[in-house]
Design a protein around this motif. Structure first.
Motif, mmCIF file in Angstrom:
data_model
loop_
_atom_site.group_PDB
_atom_site.id
_atom_site.type_symbol
_atom_site.label_atom_id
_atom_site.label_comp_id
_atom_site.label_asym_id
_atom_site.label_seq_id
_atom_site.Cartn_x
_atom_site.Cartn_y
_atom_site.Cartn_z
ATOM 1 N N ASN B 121 0.803 -1.213 0.000
ATOM 2 C CA ASN B 121 0.000 0.000 0.000
ATOM 3 C C ASN B 121 0.837 1.265 0.000
ATOM 4 N N LYS B 122 2.079 1.146 0.406
ATOM 5 C CA LYS B 122 2.960 2.314 0.512
ATOM 6 C C LYS B 122 4.374 1.870 0.151
ATOM 7 N N PRO B 123 4.703 1.907 -1.135
ATOM 8 C CA PRO B 123 5.962 1.300 -1.583
ATOM 9 C C PRO B 123 7.232 1.944 -1.003
ATOM 10 N N ASN B 124 7.153 3.230 -0.639
ATOM 11 C CA ASN B 124 8.364 3.875 -0.110
ATOM 12 C C ASN B 124 8.158 4.470 1.273
ATOM 13 N N PRO B 125 7.944 3.639 2.269
ATOM 14 C CA PRO B 125 7.673 4.179 3.602
ATOM 15 C C PRO B 125 8.936 4.741 4.242
ATOM 16 N N THR B 126 8.743 5.723 5.114
ATOM 17 C CA THR B 126 9.868 6.214 5.912
ATOM 18 C C THR B 126 10.134 5.198 7.018
ATOM 19 N N ARG B 127 11.294 5.343 7.676
ATOM 20 C CA ARG B 127 11.616 4.424 8.771
ATOM 21 C C ARG B 127 10.541 4.524 9.862
ATOM 22 N N GLN B 128 10.090 5.751 10.105
ATOM 23 C CA GLN B 128 9.066 5.959 11.122
ATOM 24 C C GLN B 128 7.760 5.264 10.725
ATOM 25 N N GLU B 129 7.417 5.320 9.446
ATOM 26 C CA GLU B 129 6.189 4.648 8.991
ATOM 27 C C GLU B 129 6.319 3.126 9.126
ATOM 28 N N ILE B 130 7.517 2.605 8.886
ATOM 29 C CA ILE B 130 7.722 1.162 9.055
ATOM 30 C C ILE B 130 7.562 0.794 10.527
ATOM 31 N N ARG B 131 8.184 1.591 11.382
ATOM 32 C CA ARG B 131 8.088 1.315 12.826
ATOM 33 C C ARG B 131 6.630 1.309 13.268
ATOM 34 N N ARG B 132 5.883 2.286 12.782
ATOM 35 C CA ARG B 132 4.479 2.396 13.178
ATOM 36 C C ARG B 132 3.683 1.206 12.646
ATOM 37 N N ALA B 133 3.943 0.834 11.385
ATOM 38 C CA ALA B 133 3.195 -0.278 10.780
ATOM 39 C C ALA B 133 3.484 -1.592 11.498
ATOM 40 N N LEU B 134 4.675 -1.701 12.101
ATOM 41 C CA LEU B 134 5.039 -2.952 12.789
ATOM 42 C C LEU B 134 4.836 -2.863 14.301
ATOM 43 N N SER B 135 4.230 -1.767 14.762
ATOM 44 C CA SER B 135 4.136 -1.576 16.211
ATOM 45 C C SER B 135 3.148 -2.537 16.866
ATOM 46 N N GLY B 136 2.338 -3.232 16.069
ATOM 47 C CA GLY B 136 1.435 -4.241 16.632
ATOM 48 C C GLY B 136 2.001 -5.646 16.526
ATOM 49 N N ASN B 137 3.275 -5.763 16.194
ATOM 50 C CA ASN B 137 3.911 -7.081 16.097
ATOM 51 C C ASN B 137 5.087 -7.137 17.068
ATOM 52 N N LEU B 138 4.994 -8.047 18.017
ATOM 53 C CA LEU B 138 6.065 -8.157 19.006
ATOM 54 C C LEU B 138 7.061 -9.232 18.594
ATOM 55 N N CYS B 139 8.346 -8.965 18.855
ATOM 56 C CA CYS B 139 9.394 -9.963 18.648
ATOM 57 C C CYS B 139 10.224 -10.024 19.922
ATOM 58 N N ARG B 140 10.403 -11.227 20.432
ATOM 59 C CA ARG B 140 11.169 -11.366 21.672
ATOM 60 C C ARG B 140 12.642 -11.679 21.421
ATOM 61 N N CYS B 141 13.025 -11.841 20.161
ATOM 62 C CA CYS B 141 14.389 -12.295 19.876
ATOM 63 C C CYS B 141 15.271 -11.230 19.244
ATOM 64 N N THR B 142 14.799 -10.615 18.168
ATOM 65 C CA THR B 142 15.742 -9.908 17.294
ATOM 66 C C THR B 142 16.096 -8.500 17.757
ATOM 67 N N GLY B 143 15.288 -7.898 18.591
ATOM 68 C CA GLY B 143 15.544 -6.496 18.935
ATOM 69 C C GLY B 143 15.074 -5.544 17.840
ATOM 70 N N TYR B 144 14.377 -6.057 16.855
ATOM 71 C CA TYR B 144 13.670 -5.265 15.828
ATOM 72 C C TYR B 144 14.543 -4.603 14.763
ATOM 73 N N ILE B 145 15.781 -4.252 15.098
ATOM 74 C CA ILE B 145 16.581 -3.451 14.157
ATOM 75 C C ILE B 145 16.735 -4.179 12.820
ATOM 76 N N LEU B 146 17.052 -5.474 12.893
ATOM 77 C CA LEU B 146 17.268 -6.217 11.646
ATOM 78 C C LEU B 146 15.970 -6.336 10.851
ATOM 79 N N ILE B 147 14.844 -6.386 11.574
ATOM 80 C CA ILE B 147 13.551 -6.448 10.886
ATOM 81 C C ILE B 147 13.302 -5.140 10.133
ATOM 82 N N LEU B 148 13.548 -4.004 10.815
ATOM 83 C CA LEU B 148 13.362 -2.708 10.153
ATOM 84 C C LEU B 148 14.251 -2.606 8.920
ATOM 85 N N GLU B 149 15.498 -3.087 9.080
ATOM 86 C CA GLU B 149 16.430 -3.025 7.945
ATOM 87 C C GLU B 149 15.944 -3.904 6.791
#
Ligand SMILES: Cc1cc2nc3c(=O)[nH]c(=O)nc-3n(C[C@H](O)[C@H](O)[C@H](O)COP(=O)(O)OP(=O)(O)OC[C@H]3O[C@@H](n4cnc5c(N)ncnc54)[C@H](O)[C@@H]3O)c2cc1C
Ligand code: FES
Ligand code: FES
Lengths: 290, 161
Positions: B121-149
């Motif tokens: 729906n948004k091919p070029n999201p900002t980092r902040q938009e990615i963070r917001r879009a993933l804010s309802g998904n919890l990860c207990r392992c990765t620390g999120y940084i690699l997911i954002l990348e």
């Protein structure tokens, strides 16, 4: 816990059909996004015999926001829609912002504003801003309709004036005066996926930088949204941004709340937060009015 | 027990006739009736995002959705985003692998569905938009940084198909 007590499921496609089901099916519950109701079903807090799904009714998805005519939201307009709608952001920024602070993105795609109101939870995100914007609800039951102010809708913790067989059909937000400014803010443990410790919405009706009238609605500090009597008294006739007035308004709000201690915060902390919210919102409103 | 009835569900572009009771929750039907076990159930309460699927272009939680309500809508699960013919992984799946954005993997299907829907729906999201879009998904392992990348790189390299 995850197996739900059995019920019959109905999926009307028109409002009339839904109202007929609500009038005839015993012990019925409406489901919209399900983000509150499914939890209550899973926790066995409620045991409906009939569940009526209103999300397949096109009429309830309708949204109108025309120049000079406020906005009308069908009952199934979602939190996410209100968060992203450019029209709502421009006309009712405090409401759009509040809708975008509910839960997480998936919850907002599912959840509806009508569901947020009908659930009538004390920490609900959207009632305070809707009250500041003078929003109204069209409530429908078989054969009749009535229009009520949102401020009179919620009567207690998970209690409201909905009668047996009655549903929210529409939310009407009147066109705001250009000199009216509204701002919503909240304090919670973390930024996302939380339940508010306290939230607040303040409205000021301005003449230049003089506050002609004001309203302050607080959430999560009582069993229902608390409409301040003293804050408007303090603010009326003063200059927006006057620090002395801001501090007085904060104290006035604090004197009106008698919150509880729970897992999220102590009563004293909630009182502190209420003061902070008044100061924050009034300072931000002043900065934006420069 | 409530009687199950045969309901046609459109899952990953295919019509499936599944046995569904009125009180069945979508995540259970996907896993147990459709045998699509890619979708995970974590909290069952809307808090973790592990059960995220896409219904009619929206990332939603299958643990809070009645299966009956999803009938007649287009449901996409993690199994549905790879190339249907060749089985080749979707660009976002490859990106998660390439960036080491997967550890135990339990959150991964949900993370990928939220990321996939964002990029669709948004091919070029900002980092902040990615963070917001993933804010309802919890990860207990990765620390999120690699997911954002992984999501950012996928967008930069042409996005999802
Ligand atoms: C993880 C998570 C986080 C959340 N975070 C927040 C938060 O931060 N702030 C917040 O305010 N809420 C939060 N919520 C609650 C919820 O998402 C919202 O209240 C949502 O807007 C409810 O809408 P819904 O359509 O999902 O309601 P439903 O669950 O479908 O219904 C809720 C109640 O309202 C009734 N109802 C629904 N529609 C109507 C109607 N048209 N007429 C009459 N009755 C109706 C139902 O019968 C039910 O009793 C959260 C929920 C979850 C799962
Ligand atoms: S399992 Fe659905 S949100 Fe956790
Ligand atoms: S990889 Fe283990 S929870 Fe995310």
């Amino acid at each position: 816990m995850n197996i739900l007590t059995p019920f019959e499921y109905f999926r009307p496609t028109t409002v009339d059909e839904a109202l007929e089901l609500l009038a005839t099916k015993e012990n019925a519950k409406i489901i919209a996004g399900g983000s509150d109701l499914m939890i209550q079903l899973k926790e066995k807090m409620i045991h409906p015999s009939n569940v009526i799904d209103i999300t397949h009714i096109p009429e309830l998805q309708e949204f109108k926001c025309e120049e000079g005519k406020g906005a009308v939201l069908g009952a199934c307009v979602t939190d996410a829609f209100c968060e992203f709608s450019e029209e709502l952001k421009a006309k009712f920024p405090a409401f759009s912002y509040a809708a975008g602070e509910i839960g997480g993105p998936q919850v907002r795609e599912m959840g509806t504003i009508a569901g947020n109101l009908a659930n009538s939870g004390p920490s609900a995100e959207t009632p305070s801003s809707l009250i500041c914007y003078d929003a109204q609800l069209v409530l429908a039951k078989k054969g009749s309709e009535r229009t009520v102010d949102v401020k009179d809708f919620i009567t207690g913790n998970r209690r409201n004036i909905l009668e047996e067989g009655e549903m929210i059909k529409q939310i009407i937000i009147p066109e705001p005066d250009p000199n009216t400014k509204v701002k919503y803010s909240y304090v919670a443990m973390r930024r996302m996926m939380e339940i508010d410790i306290a939230n607040m919405c303040i409205r000021v009706d301005l003449d230049g930088d003089t506050i002609k009238d004001a309203r302050c609605v607080m959430g999560s500090v009582a069993i229902k949204p608390l409409i301040s009597e003293k804050v408007p008294e303090v603010l009326r006739g003063t200059k927006l941004g006057d620090e002395e007035v801001i501090l007085k308004a904060a104290e006035a709000a604090q004197s009106e709340v008698h919150p509880i201690t729970d897992v999220r915060a102590t009563a004293q902390y909630r009182v502190d937060v209420i003061g902070a919210l008044v100061r924050r919102i009034l300072r931000e409103l002043a900065a934006e009015n420069k | 027990m409530m009687k199950k009835q045969l309901v046609t569900m459109n899952i990953n572009g295919e019509n499936m006739d599944l046995r569904v009771a009125p009180n069945d929750v979508l995540v259970e039907v996907l896993r147990k009736e459709a045998n699509l076990t890619g979708t995970k159930k974590g909290c069952g309460q809307g808090d973790c995002g592990a059960c995220t699927v896409i219904i009619d272009n929206k990332a939603v939680l299958s643990c809070l959705t009645l299966a009956m309500s999803a009938a007649g809508r287009e449901i996409t699960t993690i199994e549905g985003i790879a190339d249907h013919k060749t089985g080749e992984m979707n660009a976002i799946q490859k990106s998660f692998l390439n960036h080491g954005a997967v550890q135990c993997g339990y959150c991964t299907p949900g993370m990928i569905m939220s990321s996939y829907n964002l990029l669709k729906n948004k091919p070029n999201p900002t980092r902040q938009e990615i963070r917001r879009a993933l804010s309802g998904n919890l990860c207990r392992c990765t620390g999120y940084i690699l997911i954002l990348e992984a999501v950012q790189a996928c967008a930069a390299e042409g996005g999802v198909n």
